[in-house]
Design an enzyme around this catalytic site. Sequence first.
Site, PDB file in Angstrom:
ATOM      1  N   GLY A 167      69.196  67.919  14.411  1.00 17.75           N
ATOM      2  CA  GLY A 167      69.487  66.907  13.402  1.00 17.75           C
ATOM      3  C   GLY A 167      70.700  66.040  13.674  1.00 17.75           C
ATOM      4  O   GLY A 167      70.949  65.094  12.934  1.00 17.75           O
ATOM      5  N   GLU A 290      59.876  69.745  17.493  1.00 19.22           N
ATOM      6  CA  GLU A 290      60.568  70.124  18.739  1.00 19.22           C
ATOM      7  C   GLU A 290      60.431  71.613  19.018  1.00 19.22           C
ATOM      8  O   GLU A 290      59.959  72.370  18.163  1.00 19.22           O
ATOM      9  CB  GLU A 290      62.044  69.699  18.714  1.00 19.22           C
ATOM     10  N   ARG A 294      65.207  79.215  22.925  1.00 24.10           N
ATOM     11  CA  ARG A 294      66.183  80.314  22.862  1.00 24.10           C
ATOM     12  C   ARG A 294      65.782  81.271  21.751  1.00 24.10           C
ATOM     13  O   ARG A 294      64.879  80.973  20.964  1.00 24.10           O
ATOM     14  CB  ARG A 294      67.565  79.742  22.510  1.00 24.10           C
TER      15      ARG A 294
HETATM   16  C1  MV4 Z   1      62.608  64.553  10.525  1.00 22.94           C
HETATM   17  C2  MV4 Z   1      62.702  64.380   9.123  1.00 22.94           C
HETATM   18  C3  MV4 Z   1      61.831  63.496   8.523  1.00 22.94           C
HETATM   19  N1  MV4 Z   1      60.923  62.825   9.260  1.00 22.94           N
HETATM   20  N2  MV4 Z   1      61.671  63.859  11.206  1.00 22.94           N
HETATM   21  C4  MV4 Z   1      66.279  67.640  10.974  1.00 22.94           C
HETATM   22  C5  MV4 Z   1      66.437  68.695  12.013  1.00 22.94           C
HETATM   23  C6  MV4 Z   1      65.729  68.182  13.199  1.00 22.94           C
HETATM   24  N3  MV4 Z   1      65.223  69.259  13.987  1.00 22.94           N
HETATM   25  C7  MV4 Z   1      64.672  67.307  12.650  1.00 22.94           C
HETATM   26  N4  MV4 Z   1      65.074  66.951  11.298  1.00 22.94           N
HETATM   27  C8  MV4 Z   1      64.343  66.114  10.542  1.00 22.94           C
HETATM   28  N5  MV4 Z   1      63.396  65.406  11.196  1.00 22.94           N
HETATM   29  C9  MV4 Z   1      60.870  63.016  10.579  1.00 22.94           C
HETATM   30  N6  MV4 Z   1      59.957  62.332  11.290  1.00 22.94           N
HETATM   31  C10 MV4 Z   1      63.661  65.110   8.447  1.00 22.94           C
HETATM   32  C11 MV4 Z   1      64.496  65.963   9.151  1.00 22.94           C
HETATM   33  C12 MV4 Z   1      65.499  66.588   8.348  1.00 22.94           C
HETATM   34  C13 MV4 Z   1      66.585  65.855   7.884  1.00 22.94           C
HETATM   35  C14 MV4 Z   1      66.760  64.532   8.214  1.00 22.94           C
HETATM   36  C15 MV4 Z   1      67.815  63.798   7.727  1.00 22.94           C
HETATM   37  C16 MV4 Z   1      68.739  64.414   6.888  1.00 22.94           C
HETATM   38  C17 MV4 Z   1      68.618  65.733   6.558  1.00 22.94           C
HETATM   39  C18 MV4 Z   1      67.540  66.481   7.055  1.00 22.94           C
HETATM   40  C19 MV4 Z   1      67.419  67.799   6.718  1.00 22.94           C
HETATM   41  C20 MV4 Z   1      66.362  68.502   7.203  1.00 22.94           C
HETATM   42  C21 MV4 Z   1      65.400  67.890   8.024  1.00 22.94           C
END
Ligand code: MV4
Length: 449
Positions: A167, A290, A294
């Site tokens: 993130g 993703e 690990r």
């Molecule tokens: C996103 C999403 C919404 N739409 N992708 C956060 C962790 C990382 N592994 C991927 N993340 C996110 N991907 C799409 N296409 C929302 C998150 C997300 C997030 C994004 C912005 C602010 C706070 C968040 C908290 C959890 C997940």
Amino acid sequence: MKRFSRILIANRGEVALRILRACKELDIETVVVYSSADKDSNYLRLADQAICIGPGPSLQSYLDIPKIISAAEITDVEAIHPGYGFLAENAHFAEICRSCNIEFIGPSVEAIRSLGDKAKAREMARSVGVPCVPGSDGVVKDENSALEVARHIGYPVIIKAVWGGGGRGMRVAHNNISLVNGFLAARTEAETAFKSPELYIEKYIDKPRHVEIQILADNYGDTVHLGERDCSLQRRHQKLIEESPAPGLPAEVRGAMGEAAKKIARAAQYANAGTVEFLVDRELNFYFIEVNTRIQVEHPVTEMVTGIDLIQEQIRIASGEPLGYGQEDIQFRGAAIECRINAEDPASNFRPCSGTITRFVPPGGIGVRLDSHVTSGYQIPPFYDSMIGKLIVCRQDRGAAIATMRRALDEFQIEGVNTTIPLYKEIFKHFHFLRGNINTGFIEEYFLG
Ligand code: MV4
């Protein structure tokens, strides 16, 4: 078949202790490396050998590859377990281990590298028919291409770093202006944080659930999934509570996600333990985002519902043993929940606190597991993250697990520093949490104001 007789643990704190425990049960000798800031940690005495590799700052100790390799050479270990964080997803480190004839307990250099490239991982998932969020085909080279992608998929969109993850450095854009600004800002940030400016774009899903699948794969092509963990409860990309099974996730969806995760693992020729992350929307559509190459902090909830020791499995797989069981042998029993116990100060914006834990009385009783290296009098070094342990419960169903967690949180006495325990006591009473109504916006919506 070779069986490791001695392993080096290239980590600290609770995960170093967790790996020590697995090695003891496998009758494998242990070498643990430590920084001078960790010299009084109790777990050091459980190891057969403990080697100081430098001062507190990680760059001069737990991230210092030459020092760790030297410690491994001097003690003549056959393998290194990197734990999580530090060097766990560092392909360069895995490559050096390989060139020194030391087994890296984790996936291959090639798998770490190709899945570390999030745009490439996305392409790989798509190529084997796993649903991904609509978005760019690979890397987006400039603002004009970004505008092109947004015109195609529609707003809102999210800009992500190809070599990012967890993130960090992501930007959400709702229109052309914020897209161009966000793109340029994200590129600078990515360059600094991940040493690569490469970005890709996805449709932004509002308040999704974060559900991930644990997989295990051996070196002979056998792959199993160990079900899911719901990790939706997080604050600023720091997970707080994880549970398995994911509340309200139908068996068909779990099964489909598990099969999707295995397809990706096979496409990447993945071996060892790994986690395939998905976003789940309100209609229970799931989208690959993703792969984490690990063992993860939250692995105990999977261990508790499957009865499988994931660290022991990692070691067995790395030593060349076949998995020895198939998907039909994996059984899921009950419900497990984990709370990360972080030392942080709610009064100063949840800043990590260092200081001395003057009193530490752990909870116990049926269904309670505590993974922590902390004891009374422990001084939290200022150099590392704020997690001082994990409280895990496992009971016959989610309701019983919540009751056990509330009881365990009440028993748990930590004095000298502020922790996340009071926050958890509130969450485990919350109307929506109790109904499994959770998503990645939950903490912000109800607990940050
Ligand atoms: C996103 C999403 C919404 N739409 N992708 C956060 C962790 C990382 N592994 C991927 N993340 C996110 N991907 C799409 N296409 C929302 C998150 C997300 C997030 C994004 C912005 C602010 C706070 C968040 C908290 C959890 C997940």
